[in-house]
Design a protein around this motif. Structure first.
Motif, PDB file in Angstrom:
ATOM      1  N   ARG A 213       0.816  -1.218   0.000  1.00 11.19           N
ATOM      2  CA  ARG A 213       0.000   0.000   0.000  1.00 11.19           C
ATOM      3  C   ARG A 213       0.846   1.264   0.000  1.00 11.19           C
ATOM      4  N   ASP A 214       2.022   1.206   0.630  1.00  9.02           N
ATOM      5  CA  ASP A 214       2.863   2.387   0.726  1.00  9.02           C
ATOM      6  C   ASP A 214       3.680   2.664  -0.523  1.00  9.02           C
ATOM      7  N   ASP A 215       3.708   1.744  -1.472  1.00  9.94           N
ATOM      8  CA  ASP A 215       4.293   2.047  -2.774  1.00  9.94           C
ATOM      9  C   ASP A 215       3.280   2.922  -3.501  1.00  9.94           C
ATOM     10  N   ARG A 216       3.653   4.167  -3.769  1.00 10.26           N
ATOM     11  CA  ARG A 216       2.609   5.097  -4.202  1.00 10.26           C
ATOM     12  C   ARG A 216       3.192   6.268  -4.996  1.00 10.26           C
ATOM     13  N   VAL A 217       2.307   6.902  -5.726  1.00 12.67           N
ATOM     14  CA  VAL A 217       2.597   8.188  -6.329  1.00 12.67           C
ATOM     15  C   VAL A 217       1.815   9.229  -5.540  1.00 12.67           C
ATOM     16  N   GLU A 218       2.502  10.305  -5.155  1.00 11.00           N
ATOM     17  CA  GLU A 218       1.860  11.357  -4.380  1.00 11.00           C
ATOM     18  C   GLU A 218       2.029  12.682  -5.107  1.00 11.00           C
ATOM     19  N   PHE A 219       1.304  13.698  -4.644  1.00 14.58           N
ATOM     20  CA  PHE A 219       1.255  14.957  -5.364  1.00 14.58           C
ATOM     21  C   PHE A 219       1.439  16.122  -4.404  1.00 14.58           C
ATOM     22  N   ASP A 220       2.222  17.109  -4.860  1.00 13.31           N
ATOM     23  CA  ASP A 220       2.578  18.256  -4.034  1.00 13.31           C
ATOM     24  C   ASP A 220       1.874  19.496  -4.577  1.00 13.31           C
ATOM     25  N   ASP A 221       0.864  19.955  -3.841  1.00 13.22           N
ATOM     26  CA  ASP A 221       0.124  21.138  -4.288  1.00 13.22           C
ATOM     27  C   ASP A 221       0.976  22.404  -4.252  1.00 13.22           C
ATOM     28  N   ALA A 222       2.073  22.362  -3.532  1.00  7.45           N
ATOM     29  CA  ALA A 222       2.922  23.543  -3.424  1.00  7.45           C
ATOM     30  C   ALA A 222       3.919  23.653  -4.579  1.00  7.45           C
ATOM     31  N   ARG A 223       4.125  22.581  -5.283  1.00  7.38           N
ATOM     32  CA  ARG A 223       5.022  22.587  -6.449  1.00  7.38           C
ATOM     33  C   ARG A 223       4.226  22.187  -7.687  1.00  7.38           C
ATOM     34  N   ARG A 224       4.646  22.674  -8.815  1.00  5.84           N
ATOM     35  CA  ARG A 224       3.949  22.393 -10.065  1.00  5.84           C
ATOM     36  C   ARG A 224       4.904  21.755 -11.069  1.00  5.84           C
ATOM     37  N   ASP A 225       4.342  20.861 -11.904  1.00  4.14           N
ATOM     38  CA  ASP A 225       5.152  20.251 -12.941  1.00  4.14           C
ATOM     39  C   ASP A 225       5.153  21.135 -14.182  1.00  4.14           C
ATOM     40  N   ALA A 226       5.720  20.632 -15.267  1.00  3.61           N
ATOM     41  CA  ALA A 226       5.846  21.435 -16.479  1.00  3.61           C
ATOM     42  C   ALA A 226       4.495  21.823 -17.067  1.00  3.61           C
ATOM     43  N   TYR A 227       3.438  21.103 -16.714  1.00  2.00           N
ATOM     44  CA  TYR A 227       2.101  21.409 -17.223  1.00  2.00           C
ATOM     45  C   TYR A 227       1.266  22.237 -16.241  1.00  2.00           C
ATOM     46  N   GLY A 228       1.863  22.579 -15.090  1.00  2.00           N
ATOM     47  CA  GLY A 228       1.149  23.386 -14.117  1.00  2.00           C
ATOM     48  C   GLY A 228       0.286  22.596 -13.165  1.00  2.00           C
ATOM     49  N   LEU A 229       0.416  21.265 -13.167  1.00  2.00           N
ATOM     50  CA  LEU A 229      -0.343  20.415 -12.258  1.00  2.00           C
ATOM     51  C   LEU A 229       0.502  20.085 -11.031  1.00  2.00           C
ATOM     52  N   PRO A 230      -0.128  19.619  -9.934  1.00  2.00           N
ATOM     53  CA  PRO A 230       0.650  19.277  -8.735  1.00  2.00           C
ATOM     54  C   PRO A 230       1.783  18.306  -9.053  1.00  2.00           C
ATOM     55  N   ALA A 231       2.978  18.620  -8.554  1.00  2.00           N
ATOM     56  CA  ALA A 231       4.158  17.833  -8.899  1.00  2.00           C
ATOM     57  C   ALA A 231       4.045  16.398  -8.385  1.00  2.00           C
ATOM     58  N   ILE A 232       4.554  15.477  -9.183  1.00  2.00           N
ATOM     59  CA  ILE A 232       4.511  14.045  -8.878  1.00  2.00           C
ATOM     60  C   ILE A 232       5.727  13.644  -8.052  1.00  2.00           C
ATOM     61  N   GLY A 233       5.488  12.825  -7.036  1.00  2.00           N
ATOM     62  CA  GLY A 233       6.566  12.180  -6.290  1.00  2.00           C
ATOM     63  C   GLY A 233       6.276  10.702  -6.166  1.00  2.00           C
ATOM     64  N   ILE A 234       7.314   9.880  -6.217  1.00  2.00           N
ATOM     65  CA  ILE A 234       7.140   8.429  -6.202  1.00  2.00           C
ATOM     66  C   ILE A 234       7.835   7.831  -4.988  1.00  2.00           C
ATOM     67  N   HIS A 235       7.074   7.123  -4.169  1.00  2.00           N
ATOM     68  CA  HIS A 235       7.614   6.339  -3.054  1.00  2.00           C
ATOM     69  C   HIS A 235       7.522   4.870  -3.450  1.00  2.00           C
ATOM     70  N   TYR A 236       8.671   4.201  -3.458  1.00  2.00           N
ATOM     71  CA  TYR A 236       8.687   2.835  -3.995  1.00  2.00           C
ATOM     72  C   TYR A 236       9.857   2.061  -3.400  1.00  2.00           C
ATOM     73  N   ARG A 237       9.535   0.881  -2.876  1.00  2.00           N
ATOM     74  CA  ARG A 237      10.561   0.031  -2.282  1.00  2.00           C
ATOM     75  C   ARG A 237      10.400  -1.410  -2.764  1.00  2.00           C
ATOM     76  N   LEU A 238      11.515  -2.070  -2.963  1.00  2.00           N
ATOM     77  CA  LEU A 238      11.494  -3.512  -3.192  1.00  2.00           C
ATOM     78  C   LEU A 238      11.496  -4.207  -1.839  1.00  2.00           C
ATOM     79  N   THR A 239      10.618  -5.170  -1.671  1.00  2.00           N
ATOM     80  CA  THR A 239      10.574  -5.943  -0.431  1.00  2.00           C
ATOM     81  C   THR A 239      11.562  -7.098  -0.501  1.00  2.00           C
ATOM     82  N   ASP A 240      11.730  -7.791   0.613  1.00  2.00           N
ATOM     83  CA  ASP A 240      12.591  -8.985   0.605  1.00  2.00           C
ATOM     84  C   ASP A 240      12.060 -10.017  -0.391  1.00  2.00           C
ATOM     85  N   ALA A 241      10.733 -10.118  -0.491  1.00  2.00           N
ATOM     86  CA  ALA A 241      10.148 -11.050  -1.451  1.00  2.00           C
ATOM     87  C   ALA A 241      10.480 -10.632  -2.880  1.00  2.00           C
ATOM     88  N   ASP A 242      10.457  -9.329  -3.162  1.00  2.00           N
ATOM     89  CA  ASP A 242      10.820  -8.843  -4.498  1.00  2.00           C
ATOM     90  C   ASP A 242      12.268  -9.189  -4.824  1.00  2.00           C
TER      91      ASP A 242
END
Length: 522
Positions: A375-404
């Motif tokens: 569940r914690d592997d996710r894409v999140e969005f920052d309303d305080a920063r904007r991407d090149a299109y002016g939308l909330p900037a994307i951030g990616i939280h992602y980890r490989l587990t021991d099983a991975d």
């Protein structure tokens, strides 16, 4: 600059022109031909017909220009045509795609360093490998009893074939050698076979790769009620009293913002930008952006042993092509990898000048690994920063587990075993691609059976809590898959489009509690 004549009101708005957005347009055109449909795409039209695969552009300069035009805010960035050329630590996108400038990895996390997107009519389907395997075992969505029929229709829309490369050199030999190493104990459906591909051959022998143009088909192109607007950025889905009622769209040429009202809105972007638009619109189910998953990819290359010599000149009729002789080693629950095996016209690694390459004799093997969903592997969005299109900037939280990591280690051993069964390794060690290289991101708008905070949409892809709003794309797939996801995501789009078509035909809005429709379908 004059403003473009956007419509004021339509029946259905489709955001995104990739294969799933195109599937909605096609099915609605077939089942609700009177419905007025507007499709908006942030990127330009790069092909004729719109949405075609750039590999079908025979002139190399025009093909390169189409790829550059697809790279959005990174049109001048360095790219690679062969992803196998990316070395450890490099962040280079494939031609026709662009990377996140930041937010792709956080401290002490694995991240997705080469997570990539495309901005063009046709989306990633203008650049994909066109592999369309069916999901099997745990890859399948258990609560969809009609999944196989939906996959049948998806194959129809994508123009899937298995015989386009029957004339390729040594394809049968590759499959015969792989089968000896793989098939024991497997059922027919999971044995080594030709890869189903969205491609066909013209009468002159040249290949035609399917893009969104094939999915749209003449049904959409000849439909006077369907219109495609390129270079048009949808910045917000409009909601009134819990129902989607339209969108705000910005003309990328003039900058003018227009409101287009609609009875239904379908957001059919990629697995990063679809949740981004929902977030920017204030539509934020608890699972939005969560369960992000990629398919870690291992590659290996070998030279076929004991093959007869071919004619010195490679035929110009399309018999040999970049992905000639594509073979498939299906995923199973016991062997959680999907194998894509391709004969290559040239070696993916440098060879000595005095070491000539026999056409068709170099084989590239790739294993894609199913992710341990978190569940914690996710894409999140920052309303305080904007991407090149002016939308909330994307951030990616992602980890490989021991099983991975255990699956990756097993895949590294397995790919060497398969490679040695086929030929002589060009390099003794397989290469693990940077995370994100698969381009198969999924899960961020996943479907579920109930609104329990663990899914974003229902089994028809309608977003929980927002009637008339549907999501489409690989992000809707709720299971951990190893196979290429496009066929499955198009199948899910077919289901959602049928739901909208039925509601339009009945003259009533879609509600999550529309029991009559559900009972009729099941």
């Amino acid at each position: 600059m004059s403003e473009r004549p956007y419509p004021d009101a339509v029946d259905v708005v489709i955001v995104g022109s990739g294969p799933t957005g195109a599937a909605y347009a096609r099915i609605l055109g077939e089942r609700a031909p009177d419905a007025v449909i507007a499709m908006f795409e942030v990127g330009p039209t790069v092909s004729d017909p719109p949405g075609a695969h750039v590999k079908n552009i025979e002139d190399s300069a025009r093909r390169t220009a189409a790829q550059l035009a697809s790279q959005g805010p990174a049109a001048s960035a360095e790219t690679v045509s062969n992803p196998g050329a990316v070395k450890s630590g490099q962040r280079l996108a494939r031609a026709g795609t662009f990377l996140l400038e930041e937010g792709y990895q956080y401290p002490d996390e694995d991240g997705l360093p080469v997570a990539a997107m495309s901005s063009n009519v046709g989306g990633m389907a203008a650049h994909w490998t066109a592999a369309c395997p069916r999901p099997g075992g745990a890859e399948r969505i258990p609560f969809l009893p009609d999944l196989d029929e939906l996959l049948d229709d998806a194959e129809r829309l994508l123009g899937v074939t298995t015989n386009a490369f029957d004339g390729s050199p040594f394809g049968d030999l590759v499959r015969e050698r792989l089968a000896k190493a793989v098939d024991a104990g497997r059922i027919d459906a999971t044995r080594v076979q030709r890869m189903p591909l969205a491609v066909h051959r013209r009468e002159d022998g040249r290949l035609v790769w399917s893009g969104s143009d094939v999915v749209l088909g003449d049904v959409s192109r000849d439909n006077p009620n369907f219109a495609l607007y390129d270079e048009s950025l949808v910045t917000r889905v409009l909601v009134d009293d819990g129902r989607a009622v339209g969108v705000e769209v910005r003309d990328m040429h003039s900058g003018a913002v227009h409101t287009v009202t609609a009875s239904f809105v379908v957001v059919a972007g990629d697995a990063l930008r679809t949740p981004q638009l929902l977030w920017a619109s204030g539509i934020r189910p608890a699972a939005l952006g969560r369960y992000l998953n990629d398919q870690a990819q291992i590659v290996f290359a070998v030279r076929l042993r004991d093959v007869p010599s071919l004619a010195a000149e490679v035929p110009a009729d399309g018999t040999l092509a970049e992905y000639s002789g594509v073979s498939w080693v299906p995923f199973t629950d016991d062997v959680p990898f999907h194998g894509q095996v391709m004969q290559l016209d040239a070696s993916p690694v440098p060879l000595a000048e005095d070491d000539p390459v026999q056409p068709g004799s170099i084989v590239g093997l790739g294993l894609f690994c199913a992710k341990d969903l978190q569940r914690d592997d996710r894409v999140e969005f920052d309303d305080a920063r904007r991407d090149a299109y002016g939308l909330p900037a994307i951030g990616i939280h992602y980890r490989l587990t021991d099983a991975d990591r255990a699956v990756l280690a097993r895949a590294q051993q397995e790919i060497v075993r398969l490679g040695v069964a086929v030929g002589d390794p060009l390099d003794p060690r397989p290469f693990t691609m940077p995370l994100g290289a698969s381009l198969h991101y999924q899960g961020t708008t996943r479907m579920g059976q109930r609104d329990d905070g663990e899914s974003v949409c229902d089994a028809d892809s309608q977003v929980w809590g927002t009637r008339g709003l549907f999501v489409a794309g690989n992000g809707v797939i709720p299971t951990a898959t190893a196979c290429n996801p496009t066929l499955t995501s198009v199948a899910l789009a077919v289901r959602g489009a049928r739901r909208i078509a039925a509601a339009l035909a009945a003259g009533m809005p879609v509600h999550a509690e529309d029991v009559a429709y559900v009972e009729n379908q099941h």
